[in-house]
Design an enzyme around this catalytic site. Structure first.
Site, PDB file in Angstrom:
ATOM      1  N   HIS A 437       2.123  15.217 -20.601  1.00 56.27           N
ATOM      2  CA  HIS A 437       1.721  15.898 -21.833  1.00 56.27           C
ATOM      3  C   HIS A 437       1.906  15.017 -23.071  1.00 56.27           C
ATOM      4  O   HIS A 437       1.539  15.414 -24.184  1.00 56.27           O
ATOM      5  CB  HIS A 437       2.495  17.207 -21.995  1.00 56.27           C
ATOM      6  CG  HIS A 437       1.711  18.291 -22.676  1.00 56.27           C
ATOM      7  ND1 HIS A 437       0.717  18.031 -23.599  1.00 56.27           N
ATOM      8  CD2 HIS A 437       1.768  19.641 -22.559  1.00 56.27           C
ATOM      9  CE1 HIS A 437       0.209  19.164 -24.031  1.00 56.27           C
ATOM     10  NE2 HIS A 437       0.827  20.166 -23.412  1.00 56.27           N
ATOM     11  N   ASP A 441      -3.602  16.532 -22.989  1.00 51.59           N
ATOM     12  CA  ASP A 441      -3.462  17.933 -23.390  1.00 51.59           C
ATOM     13  C   ASP A 441      -3.892  18.846 -22.248  1.00 51.59           C
ATOM     14  O   ASP A 441      -4.698  18.466 -21.386  1.00 51.59           O
ATOM     15  CB  ASP A 441      -4.306  18.224 -24.626  1.00 51.59           C
ATOM     16  CG  ASP A 441      -3.787  17.492 -25.858  1.00 51.59           C
ATOM     17  OD1 ASP A 441      -2.561  17.286 -25.941  1.00 51.59           O
ATOM     18  OD2 ASP A 441      -4.602  17.108 -26.719  1.00 51.59           O
TER      19      ASP A 441
END
Length: 465
Positions: A437, A441
């Site tokens: 992350h 995304d």
């Protein structure tokens, strides 16, 4: 004349290897290129062939021993030259054989006079002989990456590896201890303003000492194993980790610490793929000489989706994102003694037949310990398939320095509600994606997986070949 057998360098960044097993024993005849011993490194387990034909007369490194590259680990005499028997025992106990009793009597005198200064000299020599190149010589690329991300000077760390080499555990322990000290110092220094000026110095000395020793007492479980006490009669078996198991352990812990792991799951209808496989598997085997399984279809879908979402084929280096132009697809292979991830290089240039052949070849040679170091390096995306053992889905750990890994669950028939509200039996599977992350995304990861789903559910027969 004897030929030296050396520890080979199994990859550009490899500095040492662990001897797992000697396949031949002293006195055995060996042929050129016949497997001689088995080693384990950071990158690969492999059988090392004999450099010449002859008789194995000396073994200089024992099983389980880790030695630097280019170290002589054995000697082979040419066939026909009968070497004298003494050389083999000489390496094990040279003094009793070669020295008369008078020398034995002198030995204690020499050892008492000379031995004390010797342990002091080597550390000084080592510290002096490591100038600017020390970082390069004493650490792996992964260790240097962790050091950069945490602003750590590797020269400040006492390495526990061979010749002072800084290992992953060393750098992780140093970073953890550094963070613990950083948190502890304010708590210790808070009382100082309350004390009078005349009494400031003594408390500082007394209070600083616990701060220095605290990190060694609060050791995270991934730095030092938890020691358990077993009583006589307990039904337990204690087995040391294999070199491969140790490497897997280090890599998994490092990956968890480096990447911000997030998972997402998709159910994919594999009915069309199953029908195509049943329809073409016999012709495919006859024409190409390899079996057609579900994995090449999945590989092809992933390769096409990575072309559309290049961030999933990237890596992170400090504050930079490295976009890889080549798609090097890692395929996790479960072995009886561990796990290895051979890499299909330039997968974007291969059709379904090429992917099938490359995957089958790598998997077969992985199980025979015949992979080369470059065949397990350079991966840009990994696929793991625990579904072959019946697992529905999982959350695999990212294979550093990649930013994503896809898991494939078991492929089985399930009841499904169709668009017209009818109920049908469909062949389905759960796919998972673990992504970093820091740079990927959730929306991007899900769009990537949606494309993999579309490709598999609408696979064209013309692509089978």
């Amino acid at each position: 004349m004897a030929t030296d057998v050396i520890m080979p360098q199994m990859g550009e960044s490899i500095a040492e290897g662990t001897i797992v097993k000697w396949i031949k024993k002293v006195g055995d005849e060996v042929k050129r290129d016949e497997p001689l011993f088995e080693i384990s490194t950071d990158k690969v387990d492999a059988e090392i062939p004999s450099p010449t034909a002859g008789v194995l007369v000396e073994i200089l490194a024992t099983e389980g021993q880790t030695v630097p590259i280019n170290t002589v680990v054995a000697r082979i005499d040419a066939v026909g030259s009968k070497p004298p028997a003494p050389p083999a025992p000489k390496t094990e106990d040279p003094k009793p054989i070669s020295a008369p009793p008078t020398v034995v009597a002198q030995t204690p005198v020499v050892s008492v006079a000379v031995a004390p200064p010797q342990p002091v000299a080597p550390p000084v020599a080592e510290s002096i002989s490591q100038p600017v190149e020390a970082v390069e010589k004493r650490s792996s690329p992964l260790v240097r990456k962790i050091a950069r991300e945490n602003s750590v000077n590797i020269n400040e760390i006492d390495g526990t590896g061979l010749a002072g080499r800084v290992t992953k555990n060393d750098i992780l322990s140093h970073v953890t201890n550094k963070e613990t000290v950083r948190v502890s110092v304010p708590a210790v220094t808070i009382p100082q303003p309350v004390a009078s000026v005349a009494v400031v110095t003594p408390p500082q000395v007394a209070l600083v000492q616990p701060v220095a020793t605290q990190p060694s007492l609060v050791v995270p479980p991934f730095v030092a194993p938890i020691m358990e006490t077993y009583r006589p009669g307990d039904r337990v078996e204690i087995v040391s980790m294999s070199p491969m198991r140790k490497k897997i352990s280090e890599h998994m812990v490092a990956s968890r610490r480096i990447s911000a792991h997030v998972q997402s799951f998709f159910e994919i209808d594999m009915t069309k793929i199953a029908k195509l496989r049943d329809q073409y598997k016999d012709k495919f085997l006859e024409r190409h000489g390899v079996k057609l399984t579900f994995t090449p279809f999945i590989m092809k879908a992933v390769v096409d989706a990575l072309g559309a979402w290049p961030i999933m084929n990237a890596s992170v280096e400090g504050d930079n994102i490295i976009y890889k132009k080549d798609i090097n697809l890692g395929i996790a292979v479960a072995l009886d003694w561990g796990l290895i991830v051979p890499v299909v290089k330039n997968a974007e240039e291969r059709n379904l037949v090429g992917l099938t052949r490359a995957m089958n070849d790598l998997a077969a040679r992985a199980r025979k310990k015949q992979l080369k170091p470059d065949e397990v390096q350079g991966g840009t995306f990994t696929i793991t398939n625990p579904g072959v053992f019946g697992s529905l889905f999982g959350t695999p750990i990212i294979n550093q320095p990649q930013v994503a890994i896809m898991g494939v669950g078991t492929i089985e028939k399930r009841l499904s509600v169709m668009e017209d509200d009818s109920v049908a039996i469909r062949t389905k599977s759960y796919f998972s994606i673990s992504f970093d992350h820091r740079v990927v995304d959730g929306a991007v990861a899900d769009q990537f997986m949606s494309q993999v789903k579309r490709i598999l559910e609408n696979f064209e027969a013309s692509e089978i070949g």
